[in-house]
Design an enzyme around this catalytic site. Structure first.
Site, short mmCIF file in Angstrom:
data_model
loop_
_atom_site.label_atom_id
_atom_site.label_comp_id
_atom_site.label_asym_id
_atom_site.label_seq_id
_atom_site.Cartn_x
_atom_site.Cartn_y
_atom_site.Cartn_z
N ARG A 41 0.86 -1.19 0.00
CA ARG A 41 0.00 0.00 0.00
C ARG A 41 0.89 1.24 0.00
O ARG A 41 1.61 1.50 0.96
CB ARG A 41 -0.92 0.00 1.23
CG ARG A 41 -1.94 1.14 1.22
CD ARG A 41 -2.88 1.02 2.42
NE ARG A 41 -3.93 2.01 2.35
CZ ARG A 41 -3.85 3.24 2.88
NH1 ARG A 41 -2.75 3.60 3.53
NH2 ARG A 41 -4.85 4.09 2.77
N SER A 110 -12.74 -3.59 -0.23
CA SER A 110 -13.10 -3.15 1.12
C SER A 110 -14.61 -2.98 1.21
O SER A 110 -15.25 -2.51 0.26
CB SER A 110 -12.41 -1.83 1.45
OG SER A 110 -11.01 -1.96 1.45
N LYS A 139 -5.07 4.50 9.31
CA LYS A 139 -5.82 5.04 8.17
C LYS A 139 -6.78 6.10 8.70
O LYS A 139 -7.76 5.79 9.38
CB LYS A 139 -6.59 3.91 7.47
CG LYS A 139 -7.04 4.23 6.07
CD LYS A 139 -7.46 2.96 5.34
CE LYS A 139 -7.80 3.21 3.89
NZ LYS A 139 -9.09 3.91 3.72
#
Length: 209
Positions: A41, A110, A139
């Site tokens: 990521r 997600s 996040k």
């Protein structure tokens, strides 16, 4: 191994926790500890650097027979022949990715509600990442997902589900009985002084899920 097995302990990278260490070294330490899937990521790297990093991790993960997925960037995933791609609700649409992604490549999506989970499954997702199930600093825009919703999602879909968000040795036991294939972790691995030992400890705990 089945996809469900591959999802048991899913490492999601975050260079914010590296503290001067090389990402490839941290990922290898996680693999040595029993991580079963890796997602790269990167939200702020330029394309060339992202691709170079992805290639290095693809080679590393192949040595451990562990799938490497790329977060959000289909171009990078295709450039390095990654094993899969993971997208969020605000990223590329799952149906669009599935139409452009090679057959046999993994697609993770997600989801935070039963409705979005079912839509992702219908669009061709191979697995779902649900969270944040616990408070997380990793996040900033993470949406809280109650454990009751997590269980409802695992019961509603026919594809494997992993939980993500604030999962560590202390919170993991709360997920017992949720119907999960596994958990995705970030800081519980990459913020640890001994990444390998942390991965090993999490794998032992996961046996009770």
């Amino acid at each position: 191994m089945t996809l469900r097995d591959d999802l048991t302990l899913y490492a999601v990278t975050d260079r914010a926790w590296l503290n001067g260490r090389r990402l490839v070294d941290c990922v290898e330490a996680a693999l040595q500890g029993g991580v079963t899937m890796v997602q790269l990521r990167e939200k702020h790297l330029d394309r060339a650097t992202f691709i170079a990093e992805a290639r290095a991790l693809k080679s590393l993960c192949a040595r451990y027979a562990v799938p490497l997925l790329i977060n959000d960037d289909l171009t990078v995933a295709q450039a390095v022949d990654a094993d899969g791609l993971h997208v969020g609700q605000s990223d590329l649409a799952a149906g669009t990715v599935r139409a452009q992604w090679q057959p046999g490549k993994l697609l993770g999506v997600s989801a935070q509600t039963v409705e979005t989970a079912l839509a992702a499954e219908a669009a061709g997702a191979d697995y779902l990442g649900v969270g944040a199930v616990f408070p997380t600093s990793t996040k900033a825009d993470a949406v809280d997902v109650p454990l009751a919703t997590l269980r409802a999602i695992t019961q509603a879909v026919h594809i494997p589900v992993v939980a993500i968000g604030g999962i560590d040795a202390l919170t993991l036991p709360q997920l017992t009985g949720s119907g999960l294939a596994g958990v995705a972790v970030v800081s519980a691995l990459f913020a640890a002084p001994d990444i390998t030992a942390s991965a090993q400890a999490l794998r032992r705990q996961l046996g009770a899920l």
